[in-house]
Each structure stands twice: as C-alpha cells, then as structure tokens.
Scaffold this active site. Structure first.
Site, PDB file in Angstrom:
ATOM      1  CB  SER A   1      13.141   0.932   4.267  1.00  0.00           C
ATOM      2  OG  SER A   1      13.176  -0.436   4.554  1.00  0.00           O
TER       3      SER A   1
ATOM      4  CG  HIS B   1      12.001   2.859   8.858  1.00  0.00           C
ATOM      5  ND1 HIS B   1      12.962   2.559   9.795  1.00  0.00           N
ATOM      6  CD2 HIS B   1      12.135   1.939   7.881  1.00  0.00           C
ATOM      7  CE1 HIS B   1      13.636   1.489   9.398  1.00  0.00           C
ATOM      8  NE2 HIS B   1      13.166   1.092   8.245  1.00  0.00           N
TER       9      HIS B   1
ATOM     10  NE  ARG C   1      16.390   6.722  10.328  1.00  0.00           N
ATOM     11  CZ  ARG C   1      16.961   5.576   9.978  1.00  0.00           C
ATOM     12  NH1 ARG C   1      16.622   4.431  10.553  1.00  0.00           N
ATOM     13  NH2 ARG C   1      17.882   5.534   9.063  1.00  0.00           N
TER      14      ARG C   1
END
Lengths: 213, 213
Positions: B16, B42, B39
């Site tokens: 990822s 993500h 993040r």
C-alpha cells in the site's frame, strides 16, 4: 474576530442534501437508491463518488426488509459499527475483529485479523446485513464462504478502501453477485471506508422510518 | 471460482505505502509530514488528497511531543475515537458527544451536539491533541474558545467533512492558526472525515515508535 456559520443541525442537514442534489445526477436511481448514494456523497464530501455506486436489482428492498426485522448487522471493523446510528436500531451491530479467537486464527494462518474474524460470522450470516468498510480481505473471504455454501446475507454493503485489493474485491463482488444470488451495494474503485459503509446502512434505516431528503 | 489476493497483513501494508509513494509528490514535506500525508491518502484511497494537506510549522513536532507525554486526545465523534490505534496509547481518547449534558445544552441553544460538547473540553484542552473529523461546528467553536482565551491544545487535527461549513471551518483554522499561536494539520476542501483524522494521529504515534513507511 467572529465566525459566521450555521449552528442549527436541521438547517445544516437540509442544506447539505440540497447541495448534494444539485451537484449529482441521480435520476437513473430509484428513490431509495438516491438516498443511499446521497449519504455516500455526504460522507465523503465528494459528489463524483455517486458515479461509482452500484446497486444490485433488489439491494435496497432486501436491506430495508431485513433491517425492518431487526436482522443481525455484521461489521468488519469497530468504526463501521460505531457509524451505524444507534437510535434507529434495536440490537447493536456485531464485530468480531477484536475477539481473541480472530487474533489467534490470524496468527496461525498468516492472514489478516479481518479475514480470520469471518469464521465467527457463520452463525449470524443468514438474513443479515453485512457491512464491510475497511478490509478487502474480509470481502474476498466472505465471497469464498458463500461460494462454499455458507448461509446468505440479505444484503452485502461492500465498500473497503485502499490500494491493495480494495478495487479488486469490490469488482469481484459486483461480478459475482448474480451468480451467487446475493444482493449488494458497492462503491467501485479505491475509495470507500467506514463512513460510507455505515452511511449506506443508515440511509436504508432512514427510509424505513420515512426520513427522505 | 477462487480469488487471488494477498492474505498477509504486513505485505498488504508495505505494498500500500509503496503504491502511495509512487502516486504522490511528497518531496516538499518533512519525513514526519510525509507519514501523515501518506496515512491520509491511505485512508481515503485517493492520491490527490495529498495536495490538500496543510501543516503548520511545528505541527508534527508538537503533536509527537504531546502524544509522547500521554496527553489528552479529544475527539469530536466516537468514530474518530474508535480510529485511534489502541496499542499505541496508554489512556483512551475522550469524546463527550454522547454526554447527556451535550444533548441538553444543544437543545437549549439550538445548536449541534458537536458544538455543545466542546463546553466539556475546557478542562482537558491544555497541551492536548484535538481530533475533529466530523463537525465543522465543533472546529468553529474551538477557534472561538481559543480566541476567547481558552487553554491551547498542543495540536489541532482539523478535518471535518461535508458540504456546509467544512471547507470554511478548515480555511478558518488555516488562516487563524498563526495569529492564535496554535499548531495544526488540516485537509483543505470538502473532504475529510473520521478515518483521515484518526489516521493523522496514528501516523504521529507510529513516528514515536519508529514505524516509518
């Protein structure tokens, strides 16, 4: 300096959905489907997300009927469970991600806890509403279980998010749902998450009490 | 039919973040800021979100230092609280949204519960990390409180989502932070939410234990 902003929660909600209607093209959707699509757009703050939503033929009907009978609501993660509006349900949603059995099983099998937790869903699947908002692995595992003969949920809301497997798991759900005989709502592509997933369920719960925007 | 997908959680996370690095331009950010921005991307599944992230000069340092001292973590909604990774904190985050006092106050004043709940934050603000992922009204109210002399948080992560006030509240935070003497991380525009907000906090907690991607 003082800030000018709307304080009234009803006015905020009304204006939000008025804006969403003006920014999206929803005419091809049924009345209930529009409510779900709008809640998804609302949760993401992204009108173009409406174009990625997919509904199986009887998804909203099946979901509403099951929720109306106080069915089990199965969630892949605690954030999804937290997102389901409590005042509209009688029985708390279920999430087994933090069950010690899931951790043990995941470690033994070298797989995600999200997948492993699905072994604890088996007894609750029949007629349930499944909410998967985080883990592609959970959605893939669920499809495998149903193919292998597990009881069928009334509705799968499958909207995991991310870069590894998310788009693929949702495409798999969308491609397989007719052959598997399951109803589903999904958001194709990488986007998704806990908020859109619980919002989709909340939209159906609101339809059941006649709250339309 | 069988599905081919990665089962291993470490492999999923590594892949990822490898994809996110390749899809975003992060060179203008510090090492810690990159972790936060990644993040956020993500959590949303949307690489272009990186362009909307803003950091005040010492946001990551201030947030890491406060979290390292087990500061209060104040959340506007339960989903944000749920999103903070439990294994990395000693004391559970605080959320007063469902406190009966918030409901009473909101009804009395004709304002959102999210705003009203902030009256219960006063004693916890000093040196805290504030996570606002849902309600623009909570972020506006916090700015009003700080202007009026309330104790200052060490860091405000302000990322409410939506169509009414969300973009405006984040722009107000970004424009006012220097004058108010506060550190902040925000995501400009309509997008935001519980997931990106708690993910930003989790990124700083991971920096504190040396977990970098």
């Amino acid at each position: 300096m003082s800030y000018q902003f709307e304080h009234n929660p009803q006015a905020i909600e009304q204006d939000s959905f008025r804006q969403i209607r003006s920014l999206t093209e929803l005419d091809h959707l049924s009345k209930d489907e529009q409510q779900v699509a709008m809640r998804i757009v609302h949760s993401l703050g992204l009108p173009s997300a409406a174009e990625q939503v997919r509904f199986s033929a009887k998804a909203c009907d099946a979901g509403r009927a099951a929720l109306g009978k106080d069915c089990a609501i199965l969630c892949d993660v605690e954030m999804v469970k937290q997102g389901v509006t409590k005042r509209m349900i009688k029985t708390p949603p279920l999430c087994f991600l933090n069950d010690p059995q899931a951790a043990t099983l995941a470690a033994e099998q070298g797989e995600t806890r999200s997948m492993a937790a699905l072994s604890l869903w088996q007894d609750h699947l029949e007629g349930s509403v499944v909410l998967i908002g985080n883990a592609p692995t959970a959605l893939f595992r669920l499809l495998e279980m149903i193919e292998a003969g597990a009881p069928k949920p009334a509705l799968i809301v499958g909207m995991p998010v991310g870069f590894v497997g998310a788009a693929e798991s949702k495409e798999a759900l969308w491609q397989a749902h007719q052959a598997l005989g399951i109803e589903c709502i999904t958001l194709l592509g990488r986007m998704g998450g806990s908020a859109v997933t619980s919002a989709s369920c909340n939209a159906l719960l609101r339809c059941n009490i006649g709250e339309y925007y």
